[in-house]
Design an enzyme around this catalytic site. Structure first.
Site: not given
Length: 574
Positions: A493, A545
């Site tokens: 982005t 994560h």
């Protein structure tokens, strides 16, 4: 007695696509198929796609062999009702009568009328003994792998209008794309079954088209009044449909004296999730029908203390530059202001979809942000030297984004876990040996879409820049197909042109990471023992994560930074 038979035809996989090549048949005659099972592969000059079955049933006959190239709308395969035998194909009536097969894409396939009571439409003014006209039903198309419903934007044809094959019939909005749906046949609009503004499941019959010269159905309304579910015509049995896209069913409500109201599966599911008593709602749809918006409004107006905890929904593939608050339960109703200067506006479907996707992603992935500072001095020198010739030859501006995209592809090859997807429930990680690069595109502050540069790692900087420019232009013109917005393995982005400093975007599911390229500004930096003015910018990585740890993220960014700063970019542009 003849079984119901559905015809799946060559789909139109692009605005200018007129034909396609059948690649491989994934089902054979006699095989049982379920709704959304892959049926066959299609190759066009723009895309390769697997085409799913729009019905539950049995493959009765394959009409076009693998390797043949045929026109859009050509019938490819016949599917019979569950339990049918392939011999039924020999007895099935020819679609479209004696003049040859009519054409219909899979999402707008219709039921062939036999002895099974498939719907037909009688011309207005005809007596009870008049012959019934065969009607071709166009249903709500499945415009994406995870799309389950769509909203009718506007009807482009009205009852009584003559339509030709491929004429635009109506506009559809989903949480991923706005599309014009073309007519699968030549004929006359007999009846519009769903008014503009209604949201209905995939597979719901929307419109009936009669043979050329037919008259419109009596009493059919084009914009709301008279619109009704397919199969509600007197003496007509509803046509079987896909299991997740059946026409709205009439069911008794849980309490109160309003049994028999029309409720779509979407409304029933949403009401159950939000704990809304449908018997207490007044619907704003046709004939008092309860719509999704009615349920959402009731949930928003309910006192916060009574709001139940809702299960976390599955992730949706939308990315964006801004995070949304974590959602485990519906938001409490916001206290309204009595200030007369306030303006209350209805949120657009795209805005609501983006909001929903952001919250879903945050509820799915363990988001962590890390960043690195990049010196764009060498890239700036290359841009100054080549930008005019590049623009003339490629038709795209030589911005920082193509350099970053190329460097990202190399870094993803070195760190394959960053270019993966995970399924924690199945305890698996899928490593993608290719890079399908999603590029988030802002639609004039109205929402976001993520077109995908397929096999970006096989393109040089010219190819990357040209493809990004083409896809972004198509996105803003609302001309992207679903094939252009699916299959990403990593996303970028780029709020940098708006002078952002450091951003933490939300992961585009099912990716495990998203890169953010923020603004580049000139400022003093240490170069050896000297101070110089260089263009500097922050590049941030938000990662899941669950998929990998901070050491991998930092090493990935370190390689990305070194590639951007040290590569001989001029050699690649020569």
């Amino acid at each position: 007695m003849t079984d119901d038979v559905w015809v799946v035809a060559m789909p139109k996989l692009g605005e200018t696509v007129t034909e396609g090549t059948v690649g491989t048949w994934l089902k054979q005659v006699g095989d049982t198929v379920s709704f959304d099972d892959p049926l066959f592969e299609v190759s066009t000059d723009k895309v390769d796609s697997e085409i799913p079955s729009p019905y539950d049933g049995v493959v009765l006959e394959i009409l076009v062999p693998a390797g043949d190239t045929v026109a859009v709308g050509t019938p490819l395969v016949r599917i019979g009702a569950p339990g049918s035998s392939p011999s039924a194909a020999a007895d099935a009536p020819t679609v479209g009568g004696s003049e040859g097969p009519a054409t219909a894409p899979p999402e707008a396939a219709f039921v062939e009328s036999g002895d099974s009571g498939a719907p037909s439409v009688t011309a207005p003014g005809a007596g009870s003994g008049a012959a019934a006209q065969q009607a071709h039903e166009v249903t709500m198309p499945k415009l994406g792998e995870t799309v389950t419903e769509g909203t009718i934007g506007s009807w482009l044809k009205q009852v009584g209008d003559t339509v030709a094959f491929d004429d635009p019939l109506f506009e559809v909005s989903t949480d991923k794309v706005d599309s014009e749906i073309p007519s699968p046949v030549d004929g006359v609009v007999l009846e519009i079954l769903v008014p503009a503004g209604e949201t209905v499941p995939v597979g719901t019959p929307l419109i009936r088209i009669g043979e050329p010269g037919a008259a419109g159905a009596a009493g059919a309304g084009a914009a709301g009044a008279g619109a009704r579910p397919a199969g509600a015509a007197d003496g007509a049995a509803p046509a079987p449909g896909p299991k997740s896209g059946a026409a709205p069913a009439t069911e008794p409500l849980p309490s109160g004296g309003r049994a028999g109201r029309l409720l779509s599966p979407v409304v029933r599911r949403l009401a159950s999730e939000l704990g809304i008593d449908l018997s207490r709602l007044s619907g704003t749809g046709s004939s008092g029908r309860i719509r999704r918006e009615d349920v959402e409004r009731a949930a928003a107006e309910r006192p916060a203390a009574s709001a139940p905890t809702a299960p976390a929904p599955a992730p949706a593939p939308v990315a964006g530059p801004a995070a949304a608050p974590s959602a485990g339960k519906p938001a409490a109703a916001v206290a309204t202001s009595s200030d007369p200067r306030d303006e209350v506006v209805t949120m657009s479907r795209m805005r609501l979809s983006v909001a929903d996707a952001m919250v879903r992603s945050l509820n799915t992935s363990a988001h962590v942000w890390t960043s690195v500072e990049v010196d764009f001095h060498n890239i700036d020198k290359v841009r100054a030297q080549h930008k005019e010739r590049f623009k003339k030859e490629v038709g795209a501006s030589l911005t920082y984004l193509p350099f970053i995209a190329r460097a990202v592809c190399d870094a993803l090859r070195a760190f394959p876990t960053v270019n993966s997807s995970i399924d924690v429930a199945a305890k698996t990680m899928t490593l993608h040996p290719y890079v399908n690069l999603g590029i988030a595109v802002d639609l004039d502050e109205q929402g976001l879409v993520v077109p995908v540069v397929k096999d970006a790692d096989a393109l040089n900087i010219r190819g990357v820049a040209k493809t990004i420019t083409t896809l972004a232009g198509a996105a803003r013109a609302k001309k992207l197909g679903m094939a252009d917005m699916t299959g990403s393995t990593f996303t970028i982005t780029n709020p940098g042109p708006f002078a952002s400093f450091a951003s933490s975007p939300v992961i585009n599911q099912p990716n495990v990471a998203i890169l953010c390229t923020d603004g580049v500004t000139r400022r003093p930096v240490a170069v050896g023992d000297a101070i110089a003015i260089h263009p500097m910018g922050i590049i941030g990585l938000v990662y899941d994560h669950r998929a990998f740890d901070g050491s991998t993220a930092s090493k990935f960014l370190l390689q990305l930074r070194n590639t951007l700063q040290d590569r001989d970019w001029a050699a690649e542009l020569e």
